[in-house]
Design an enzyme around this catalytic site. Structure first.
Site, PDB file in Angstrom:
ATOM      1  N   GLY A  36      -0.631  11.682   1.158  1.00 31.38           N
ATOM      2  CA  GLY A  36      -1.832  11.079   1.790  1.00 31.38           C
ATOM      3  C   GLY A  36      -1.957   9.748   1.998  1.00 31.38           C
ATOM      4  N   SER A  38      -0.369   7.627   4.151  1.00 34.17           N
ATOM      5  CA  SER A  38      -0.561   7.362   5.602  1.00 34.17           C
ATOM      6  C   SER A  38      -2.072   7.706   6.157  1.00 34.17           C
ATOM      7  CB  SER A  38       0.588   7.900   6.334  1.00 34.17           C
ATOM      8  OG  SER A  38       1.826   7.465   6.133  1.00 34.17           O
ATOM      9  N   SER A 105       8.041   4.309  -1.849  1.00 30.02           N
ATOM     10  CA  SER A 105       8.563   3.323  -2.839  1.00 30.02           C
ATOM     11  C   SER A 105       8.508   3.803  -4.236  1.00 30.02           C
ATOM     12  CB  SER A 105       7.592   2.142  -2.826  1.00 30.02           C
ATOM     13  OG  SER A 105       6.287   2.497  -2.621  1.00 30.02           O
TER      14      SER A 105
END
Length: 201
Positions: A36, A38, A105
């Protein structure tokens, strides 16, 4: 590269921030694919924009269509992916912009390098914490299905690790938190830390 010289600018970061009535910073959203990141980042940017603040959203998938389209998904390319994004985000901060970075990341070391590049005082790590089984169930891009079928290798959470943040500035547990509440938590944090001007609500 002794022949390269850093050119000082007459207009400073503070000058740019002053006319924007805000402080530049990076909201670094990290979490599994499908967590979730973005979605929340988009809603936070929308609220900030409607409140009169200057923002820019750097999304992992979008940057791989341009700046990072030459990179794959092995460890070396993932490290370079984050390095480039951190350098771009640093420039936006210098422009006085609130930058939202939505990237998996997965590695702590690379997120820490990004924090150092951007400046520790400018870096706000937001852990979008969603259990793997929930992400697999959502699977909005069908990537988990392909990874589980062996069609994709080095996929985070399946055959490549995700290293959770130890002490993020903001921890959003999506199973227990609605998107609207997550937006409010992040917006309030920015206000409390002085990144948003008090007169702009």
């Amino acid at each position: 590269m002794d022949y390269l010289i850093w050119h000082a600018h007459k207009v400073s970061r503070r000058d740019r921030e002053r006319i924007k009535n805000q402080k530049g910073c990076v909201l670094w959203f990290t979490g599994l694919s499908g967590s979730g990141k973005s979605t929340i980042a988009n809603e936070v940017e929308y609220k900030l924009n409607k409140s009169g603040y200057h923002t820019y959203l750097l999304d992992g998938d979008n940057l791989r269509h341009g700046l990072n389209k030459d990179l794959g998904f092995d460890y070396k390319d993932r490290v370079e992916n984050i390095r480039r994004v951190a350098e771009v985000a640093k420039l936006f901060v210098d422009a006085g912009v609130i930058v939202l970075v939505a990237f998996i990341s997965p590695f702590k070391k690379e997120r820490e390098k990004a924090r150092e590049t951007i400046g520790r005082e400018n870096f706000i790590e937001i852990f979008v914490d969603t259990p793997l089984e929930v992400c697999i169930k959502r699977d909005p891009k069908g990537l988990y299905k392909k990874a589980l079928n062996g069609e994709i290798s080095d996929f985070t959470g399946i055959d490549s690790p995700y290293e959770k943040p130890d002490n993020p500035e903001i921890h959003i547990k999506t199973v227990d938190t609605e998107i609207s509440e997550a937006v409010k938590i992040i917006y309030n944090f920015l206000e409390q830390k002085g990144f948003l001007a008090n007169e702009q609500k």
